[in-house]
Design a protein around this motif. Structure first.
Motif, PDB file in Angstrom:
ATOM      1  N   TYR A 306       0.845  -1.185   0.000  1.00 13.20           N
ATOM      2  CA  TYR A 306       0.000   0.000   0.000  1.00 13.20           C
ATOM      3  C   TYR A 306       0.889   1.246   0.000  1.00 13.20           C
ATOM      4  O   TYR A 306       1.800   1.362   0.808  1.00 13.20           O
ATOM      5  N   ILE A 307       0.605   2.189  -0.923  1.00 15.09           N
ATOM      6  CA  ILE A 307       1.375   3.430  -0.971  1.00 15.09           C
ATOM      7  C   ILE A 307       0.409   4.607  -0.928  1.00 15.09           C
ATOM      8  O   ILE A 307      -0.579   4.640  -1.656  1.00 15.09           O
ATOM      9  N   SER A 308       0.706   5.555  -0.050  1.00 19.97           N
ATOM     10  CA  SER A 308      -0.034   6.818  -0.022  1.00 19.97           C
ATOM     11  C   SER A 308       0.968   7.951   0.152  1.00 19.97           C
ATOM     12  O   SER A 308       2.023   7.767   0.751  1.00 19.97           O
ATOM     13  N   VAL A 309       0.631   9.105  -0.412  1.00 13.79           N
ATOM     14  CA  VAL A 309       1.448  10.304  -0.260  1.00 13.79           C
ATOM     15  C   VAL A 309       0.626  11.303   0.553  1.00 13.79           C
ATOM     16  O   VAL A 309      -0.534  11.563   0.236  1.00 13.79           O
ATOM     17  N   GLN A 310       1.240  11.850   1.602  1.00 14.55           N
ATOM     18  CA  GLN A 310       0.510  12.725   2.524  1.00 14.55           C
ATOM     19  C   GLN A 310       1.213  14.069   2.654  1.00 14.55           C
ATOM     20  O   GLN A 310       2.446  14.140   2.612  1.00 14.55           O
ATOM     21  N   ASP A 311       0.396  15.127   2.825  1.00 12.67           N
ATOM     22  CA  ASP A 311       0.979  16.451   3.016  1.00 12.67           C
ATOM     23  C   ASP A 311       1.175  16.720   4.514  1.00 12.67           C
ATOM     24  O   ASP A 311       0.940  15.841   5.352  1.00 12.67           O
ATOM     25  N   VAL A 317      -2.876  12.733  -0.527  1.00 11.42           N
ATOM     26  CA  VAL A 317      -2.950  13.408  -1.825  1.00 11.42           C
ATOM     27  C   VAL A 317      -2.798  12.436  -2.993  1.00 11.42           C
ATOM     28  O   VAL A 317      -3.147  12.773  -4.124  1.00 11.42           O
ATOM     29  N   GLU A 318      -2.295  11.240  -2.743  1.00 12.59           N
ATOM     30  CA  GLU A 318      -2.116  10.261  -3.814  1.00 12.59           C
ATOM     31  C   GLU A 318      -2.103   8.864  -3.222  1.00 12.59           C
ATOM     32  O   GLU A 318      -1.562   8.645  -2.131  1.00 12.59           O
ATOM     33  N   ILE A 319      -2.711   7.904  -3.915  1.00  9.75           N
ATOM     34  CA  ILE A 319      -2.711   6.504  -3.470  1.00  9.75           C
ATOM     35  C   ILE A 319      -2.509   5.603  -4.669  1.00  9.75           C
ATOM     36  O   ILE A 319      -2.814   5.979  -5.807  1.00  9.75           O
ATOM     37  N   ASN A 320      -1.994   4.389  -4.419  1.00 13.28           N
ATOM     38  CA  ASN A 320      -1.827   3.449  -5.528  1.00 13.28           C
ATOM     39  C   ASN A 320      -3.020   2.498  -5.622  1.00 13.28           C
ATOM     40  O   ASN A 320      -3.956   2.545  -4.819  1.00 13.28           O
ATOM     41  N   ARG A 321      -2.979   1.636  -6.624  1.00 10.17           N
ATOM     42  CA  ARG A 321      -4.129   0.779  -6.928  1.00 10.17           C
ATOM     43  C   ARG A 321      -4.464  -0.159  -5.769  1.00 10.17           C
ATOM     44  O   ARG A 321      -5.641  -0.301  -5.399  1.00 10.17           O
ATOM     45  N   LEU A 322      -3.463  -0.812  -5.167  1.00  8.92           N
ATOM     46  CA  LEU A 322      -3.728  -1.770  -4.091  1.00  8.92           C
ATOM     47  C   LEU A 322      -4.360  -1.075  -2.893  1.00  8.92           C
ATOM     48  O   LEU A 322      -5.280  -1.610  -2.261  1.00  8.92           O
ATOM     49  N   PHE A 323      -3.888   0.125  -2.578  1.00  3.99           N
ATOM     50  CA  PHE A 323      -4.489   0.901  -1.485  1.00  3.99           C
ATOM     51  C   PHE A 323      -5.960   1.182  -1.793  1.00  3.99           C
ATOM     52  O   PHE A 323      -6.837   1.024  -0.944  1.00  3.99           O
ATOM     53  N   ASP A 326      -8.227  -1.999  -1.398  1.00  4.21           N
ATOM     54  CA  ASP A 326      -8.465  -2.520  -0.046  1.00  4.21           C
ATOM     55  C   ASP A 326      -9.056  -1.492   0.910  1.00  4.21           C
ATOM     56  O   ASP A 326      -9.762  -1.857   1.855  1.00  4.21           O
ATOM     57  N   PHE A 327      -8.769  -0.193   0.682  1.00  5.08           N
ATOM     58  CA  PHE A 327      -9.228   0.826   1.629  1.00  5.08           C
ATOM     59  C   PHE A 327     -10.184   1.846   1.018  1.00  5.08           C
ATOM     60  O   PHE A 327     -10.752   2.663   1.733  1.00  5.08           O
ATOM     61  N   GLY A 328     -10.362   1.820  -0.311  1.00  4.57           N
ATOM     62  CA  GLY A 328     -11.223   2.792  -0.956  1.00  4.57           C
ATOM     63  C   GLY A 328     -10.440   4.021  -1.377  1.00  4.57           C
ATOM     64  O   GLY A 328      -9.272   4.197  -1.037  1.00  4.57           O
ATOM     65  N   ASP A 329     -11.119   4.893  -2.128  1.00  5.47           N
ATOM     66  CA  ASP A 329     -10.472   6.105  -2.624  1.00  5.47           C
ATOM     67  C   ASP A 329     -10.570   7.189  -1.561  1.00  5.47           C
ATOM     68  O   ASP A 329     -11.565   7.907  -1.463  1.00  5.47           O
ATOM     69  N   HIS A 330      -9.508   7.308  -0.740  1.00  7.93           N
ATOM     70  CA  HIS A 330      -9.514   8.253   0.381  1.00  7.93           C
ATOM     71  C   HIS A 330      -8.696   9.506   0.090  1.00  7.93           C
ATOM     72  O   HIS A 330      -8.297  10.212   1.021  1.00  7.93           O
ATOM     73  N   ALA A 331      -8.419   9.786  -1.184  1.00  8.14           N
ATOM     74  CA  ALA A 331      -7.663  10.990  -1.513  1.00  8.14           C
ATOM     75  C   ALA A 331      -8.399  12.220  -0.978  1.00  8.14           C
ATOM     76  O   ALA A 331      -9.605  12.378  -1.168  1.00  8.14           O
ATOM     77  N   GLY A 332      -7.660  13.083  -0.287  1.00  4.98           N
ATOM     78  CA  GLY A 332      -8.261  14.276   0.290  1.00  4.98           C
ATOM     79  C   GLY A 332      -8.673  14.124   1.743  1.00  4.98           C
ATOM     80  O   GLY A 332      -8.986  15.106   2.411  1.00  4.98           O
ATOM     81  N   ARG A 333      -8.672  12.880   2.258  1.00  6.12           N
ATOM     82  CA  ARG A 333      -9.049  12.653   3.654  1.00  6.12           C
ATOM     83  C   ARG A 333      -7.799  12.549   4.531  1.00  6.12           C
ATOM     84  O   ARG A 333      -6.705  12.280   4.056  1.00  6.12           O
ATOM     85  N   TYR A 334      -7.997  12.762   5.829  1.00 11.61           N
ATOM     86  CA  TYR A 334      -6.884  12.589   6.768  1.00 11.61           C
ATOM     87  C   TYR A 334      -6.593  11.096   6.915  1.00 11.61           C
ATOM     88  O   TYR A 334      -7.516  10.275   6.999  1.00 11.61           O
TER      89      TYR A 334
END
Length: 647
Positions: A306-311, A317-323, A326-334
Motif C-alpha cells: 500500500y502506498i499513499s502520499v501525505q501532506d 494526496v495520492e494513493i496506488n491501486r492496491l491501497f 483494499d481501503f477505498g479512494d480516500h484521496a483528500g481525507r486525513y
C-alpha cells in the motif's frame, strides 16, 4: 556470510550454552553479561537480532528492549524468560519485542523465533528497497520535468528581455556582439522587410540570412509578405508571439517566434527584432515525459504494497491501486480517519516523525479495510522534497503482514495460553484456599456467618475455574454443542437472577427489559449462558473503571425479531474508541490490563457464531457500550447436519 546475533544474559552457564547452540546453527554470536555491556556493543556494531534475558541485575530486559527499540529500531529483540516471568514476557510484546522464548530453552523454539525475526527484517529491507527505487525514479522524472519546463518558459524569459531590446539598436554600428551571445535564433529586420543581421545560432540552423526577406524562411500563411511575424509587428506596432514552421534542406522545423518592435523617438516602429526557439525538443521531452509518467504510474500501482502520499496536514494526496482496492479512494481525507477511524493523529506517527527530522521511519499498526477487516501492517515512510530540499510531502508504504501475525499467533498462542491460565488458576486456587479456610474456621468456631461467607467464596472460585476451563476448551478445540429446545424467558431470567447480586454488590443498577412472548429457541444452554454472563461481567468491570460518573446502570434486554432472538446488554460506563472496538474480539486482547486474559470475549464471539448467530458492539468514549447478540430461533440445516455428522 553468517548472520550476527548479540546475546545478553547474566548467567555465564546459560550464556555459554546458548552461544554453542547458536554457533551450531551457523550464526555469528557475540555475548554480553548484562544490559549495559550489550548497549556498549550495539553502539559500536550493528546486530540485526538481540536475544536477552528479562531478569538481570541493574538494567533489566524490558528496559533494555525499550532503549534498543528507541536507539536502534532496525534491531529485532527476542526475550528469554523463566516460567514465572510470562507476564513480563507478554508485556514485552507491547514494546515491539519480536518474540519470546521460555527457559529452559529448547532448540526448536530458538530456531523458530530467530526465523520469524529474520523474516521480519527481510520484509523491512524489501520495503526500504522499494522506497529507494521510487525516490530515484521520482528524482529522475523531476529532473526531466524541470528541463521541459525550462524550455517551455521561453515565453516568460522573452518578456524579461523586452526591456533590454532597445539597447540592441546601438549595436547596429558595431560588431553586433549581443546577437551572438543570445542562445536563440535572432534576426533584425527593417521596414522594407529585409534581414539586416542574424546571430551565430541562426546561421548554423537556418543559413546566412542577411539580405533575405523576412518571410522567405517560413511555410504556410507566414510565407506571405503581409502575414509573416515581422510584417504583423510593423502593422500592429506591438510585440507578437506565434508558432511557425520553417523548412531547411527538406526538414520542417517548428518554432516559437517572438517579434519585438524597436521604436524611434516619435514612437514609430523603425526596426523589428525576431527571436525564435525550436519547439521540437520541447515536444520530444514532453512525449518522453508523458511516457515516463505512465511508466511511473504503472510502477506506482503495481508495487505489491500500500502506498499513499501525505501532506503536512496528514491529508492523503495520492494513493496506488492496491491501497484503493483494499481501503477505498480516500484521496483528500486525513490518513488517521481513512483507515483507523480516529478523530486525531496517532501517537508516534511515523509520517509526522519524517516531516520533523527528514529521515525514514518504520512502525507497525492495525488498520481497518473498506470491508471492515482488520489488517496488521508494517509501515515505512520516506520524505519527498522540492528542488530547494524542503520536505513538502511524505510517502508512506505499508505491507500487509496479517498472515505473518496469524502464523506467529499460532506458534506462540500455546505458550501465551499456558502462561495466562497459570496466572489465573494461581489466583483462583489462592481464593479457594481462603474460602476453605474461612469455612473450616466457621465450623470450628460455630460461626454461621463465617461459614456462609467462606462457602460463597468457594462457589465463586469454582464458578471461575469452570468458566476458564470452558474457555480453554473452546479455544483449544471446537466443542460439540449439546442442542436443546429452551424457553427464552426462563433462560434469561435465570441468568439475570444469577447476575443481579453481583451488580447490586458493586452498587450498579440492573434493569431487566424482556419483551413478552419470546417463545423458545434451540441452543446449548450451558455455553450460551456462559457467553452472556461473560458480557454482563465485562459491563460491570467497565462501570467500576468509570470514575467520572456517580451512578451506573446495566440494562439487559431481550426481544424477538422474526426468526431471531435479540439480546442487548448496555452500560453507561466509559465507552470505547474505535481502535479498541476493532481489537475487542481479538485473541489475548484485553482492555483490563493484567486483570484480563483476553479469552472471554473471543470465546463469547465464537460461541455465538457456532450457534449461527452474530454479535456486534456500538460504543463511544464517555457514552457507554451496547453489545447486541442475535441468535436464530431454529437450528439451521447446515448446523443440524454438523450435529448429525458428529453422532
Amino acid at each position: 556470510m553468517k548472520k550476527k546475533i548479540l546475546l545478553a544474559d547474566d548467567e555465564p552457564g546459560i550464556l555459554r550454552t546458548l552461544k554453542i547452540l547458536l554457533e551450531d546453527m551457523e550464526y555469528e554470536v557475540t555475548t554480553a553479561p548484562n544490559a549495559e555491556e550489550a548497549l556498549k556493543i550495539l553502539a559500536e556494531n550493528f546486530f540485526p537480532v538481540l536475544m536477552t534475558d528479562i531478569k538481570m541485575p541493574g538494567m533489566d530486559g524490558i528496559a533494555l528492549l525499550k532503549t534498543v527499540k528507541k536507539k536502534y529500531p532496525d534491531t529485532e529483540v527476542i526475550m528469554m524468560t523463566g516460567h514465572g516471568d510470562l507476564d513480563l514476557a507478554i508485556e514485552s510484546l507491547k514494546y515491539d519485542a519480536a518474540d519470546f522464548i521460555s527457559k529452559p530453552v529448547r532448540d526448536d523454539a530458538v530456531e523458530i523465533a530467530l526465523q520469524r525475526a529474520f523474516e521480519k527484517i527481510s520484509v523491512r529491507l524489501q520495503l526500504r528497497e522499494y522506497t529507494e527505487n521510487l525516490e530515484k525514479i521520482v528524482e529522475e522524472k523531476s529532473r526531466k520535468l524541470v528541463e521541459a519546463e525550462r524550455l517551455l518558459a521561453v515565453n516568460q524569459a522573452f518578456e524579461g528581455i523586452t526591456s533590454a531590446i532597445m539597447g540592441f539598436a546601438g549595436d547596429l554600428d558595431g560588431d553586433l556582439q549581443h546577437f551572438n551571445d543570445l542562445p536563440f535564433l535572432v534576426s533584425l529586420h527593417d521596414r522594407d522587410m529585409a534581414i539586416l543581421a542574424v546571430n551565430q545560432m541562426y546561421k548554423e540552423r537556418l543559413g546566412e540570412g542577411k539580405g533575405r526577406k523576412s518571410w522567405e524562411i517560413y511555410t504556410g500563411d507566414a510565407s506571405s509578405p503581409c502575414q509573416c511575424p515581422v510584417a504583423l509587428t510593423f502593422h500592429f506596432n506591438k510585440a507578437m508571439r506565434s508558432k511557425e514552421i520553417v523548412k531547411v534542406d527538406g526538414e520542417r522545423i517548428p518554432l516559437i517566434v517572438y517579434t519585438v518592435p524597436i521604436r524611434d523617438r516619435d514612437g514609430n516602429t523603425e526596426l523589428v527584432i525576431e527571436i525564435a526557439s525550436e519547439i521540437s525538443e520541447v515536444k520530444r521531452l514532453q512525449d518522453e515525459l508523458q511516457y515516463e509518467r505512465e511508466r511511473y504510474r504503472q510502477l506506482f500501482d503495481e508495487v505489491p504494497c500500500y502506498i499513499s502520499v501525505q501532506d503536512r496536514s496528514l491529508k492523503i494526496v495520492e494513493i496506488n491501486r492496491l491501497f484503493r482496492e483494499d481501503f477505498g479512494d480516500h484521496a483528500g481525507r486525513y490518513c488517521y480517519k481513512a483507515y483507523k477511524g480516529r478523530e486525531k493523529t496517532c501517537k508516534d506517527c511515523p509520517v509526522m516523525e519524517t516531516f520533523a527530522d527528514g529521515k525514514p521511519h518504520s512502525s507497525e499498526a492495525v488498520v481497518e479495510s473498506a470491508k471492515g477487516e482488520q489488517y496488521n501492517v508494517l509501515i515505512w515512510t520516506a520524505p519527498i522534497r522540492d528542488r530547494d530540499g524542503k520536505i513538502v510531502q511524505v510517502m508512506e508504504m505499508s505491507t500487509n503482514i496479517t498472515q505473518i501475525y496469524k502464523l506467529r499467533d499460532q506458534l506462540s498462542s500455546l505458550g501465551l495460553l499456558i502462561g495466562s491460565i497459570s496466572h489465573g488458576i494461581k489466583g483462583m486456587l489462592t481464593g479457594l484456599d481462603g474460602g476453605v479456610y474461612m469455612l473450616n474456621s466457621g465450623f470450628k468456631k460455630d460461626k454461621r456467618e463465617q461459614m456462609e461467607e467462606g462457602w460463597e467464596i468457594v462457589k465463586l472460585m469454582i464458578s471461575r475455574i469452570r468458566e476458564m476451563i470452558l474457555n480453554i476448551l473452546y479455544y483449544a478445540k471446537e466443542r460439540e454443542l449439546s442442542w436443546e429446545q429452551v424457553d427464552v424467558a426462563e433462560f434469561i431470567n435465570e441468568i439475570a437472577a444469577t447476575f443481579e447480586p453481583k451488580a447490586r454488590k458493586e452498587k450498579i443498577d440492573f434493569i431487566r427489559d424482556f419483551a413478552p412472548g419470546l417463545g423458545g429457541f434451540e441452543i446449548d444452554p450451558l455455553v450460551s449462558r456462559a457467553a452472556l454472563i461473560n458480557i454482563l461481567e465485562n459491563a460491570v468491570d467497565a462501570c467500576k473503571e468509570d470514575l467520572r460518573k456517580k451512578e451506573h446502570c446495566i440494562t439487559f434486554r431481550a426481544k424477538r425479531e422474526k426468526e431471531n432472538i435479540i439480546f442487548e446488554i448496555s452500560d453507561n460506563g466509559p465507552g470505547m474508541d474505535k481502535e479498541t472496538l476493532n481489537s475487542l474480539f481479538t485473541l489475548f486482547f484485553s482492555s483490563k490490563g493484567n486483570r484480563g486474559t483476553g479469552l472471554g470475549l473471543f470465546v463469547s464471539k465464537k460461541t455465538v457464531e457456532q450457534h449461527g448467530g452474530r454479535i456486534s458492539v456500538a460504543s463511544e468514549p464517555g457514552k457507554g457500550s451496547t453489545f447486541r447478540i442475535q441468535l436464530p430461533v431454529t437450528l439451521s440445516e447446515s448446523l443440524r447436519g454438523k450435529q448429525e455428522d458428529s453422532h
